[in-house]
Design an enzyme around this catalytic site. Structure first.
Site, PDB file in Angstrom:
ATOM      1  CG  ASP A   1      63.653  12.861  59.280  1.00  0.00           C
ATOM      2  OD1 ASP A   1      63.872  13.319  58.145  1.00  0.00           O
ATOM      3  OD2 ASP A   1      63.513  11.650  59.510  1.00  0.00           O
TER       4      ASP A   1
ATOM      5  NE  ARG B   1      65.167   9.345  42.615  1.00  0.00           N
ATOM      6  CZ  ARG B   1      66.082   8.580  43.214  1.00  0.00           C
ATOM      7  NH1 ARG B   1      67.273   8.395  42.653  1.00  0.00           N
ATOM      8  NH2 ARG B   1      65.818   8.016  44.378  1.00  0.00           N
ATOM      9  CE  LYS B   2      70.864  14.975  44.032  1.00  0.00           C
ATOM     10  NZ  LYS B   2      72.206  15.591  43.857  1.00  0.00           N
TER      11      LYS B   2
END
Length: 250
Positions: free
Chosen positions: A170, A215-216
């Site tokens: 992450d 936005r992705k």
């Protein structure tokens, strides 16, 4: 806290614009101007040099140092005339909180973040937890992270905890996506664990940009042995771009 700050700033602005109706509070203007200077100066200036946790230290293994030297050498290339210039790769510094080192950042950090800090840099004991350095290649839309897990990250006996691996995936993919798309947050993290990682060993965490849709931002990631012969983990990550005000709770 951030919303209270926003309301206070708004109230101070209103008072300052109508001096004939309200007395000017002596404490309000210095506070307001200080915060304004902080917010304006935040992205641009630094008051002192913070500690960069991505530089070599005594806990780094010989393998980690070898990989660091290799990728660091790609950050600078020599031209035909013998001059040095920036190469395709860039080493990304890693701090507890970048915000703390901007002008006025320590004060703003107390207002918004209290004593919080970046999770992977919250343990200062050298070699005990997350030892890593990230290199970015913007042209190829790739990042490479050299990662060494300390003894505090043990899960199965002698091996790295799956949550620590997920944290690093992450962190690395998020760093990659943020340099590409600006402020964002993780929307989906899909991980396949293939082979356990021996505690204290060095692995490579590589990410690449798949695509962007509004936005992705879609990022692929894999964790391998240094020579790439062994696949430890694979992941697909989706990030959503956000407005900075969302981070401040406004």
């Amino acid at each position: 806290m951030a919303r209270s700050l926003f309301r206070l700033l708004k109230g101070c602005k209103n008072l300052a614009s109508t001096p004939s109706e309200y007395p000017q509070p002596s404490a309000c203007l210095p506070f307001t101007s200080s915060i304004v200077r902080t917010m304006v100066g935040l992205p641009f200036s630094f008051s002192f040099k913070p500690r960069d946790f991505s530089l070599p230290n005594s806990s780094w293994s010989a393998e980690m140092m070898r990989l660091y030297d290799y990728y660091n050498s790609l950050c600078e290339v020599e031209t035909e005339t013998g001059e040095k210039q920036r190469g395709p790769w860039r080493r990304l510094p890693s701090y507890n909180r970048t915000l703390k080192y901007a002008t006025g950042g320590a004060y703003l950090s107390k207002l918004i973040q209290s004593k919080n800090r970046l999770f992977t840099r919250s343990i200062k004991t050298t070699g005990a937890a997350f030892e890593y350095v990230v290199f970015l290649n913007k042209e190829e839309q790739r990042t490479v992270c050299i990662f060494q897990a300390g003894y505090l990250l043990e899960g199965p006996p002698g091996h790295v905890h799956g949550g620590a691996i997920a944290t690093m995936i992450d962190a690395v993919t998020g760093t990659h996506a943020a340099y590409d798309s600006g402020p964002l947050m993780t929307a989906n993290l899909n991980i396949d664990y293939r082979s356990p990682i021996t505690l204290g060993s060095t692995v490579l965490i590589e990410s690449s940009l798949d695509k962007r849709e509004g936005r992705k931002t879609f990022i692929s990631c894999k964790v391998t042995s240094p020579d790439g012969s062994k696949l430890h983990t694979e992941a697909k990550v989706l990030f959503l771009s956000i407005n900075v005000s969302h981070l401040l709770g406004m």
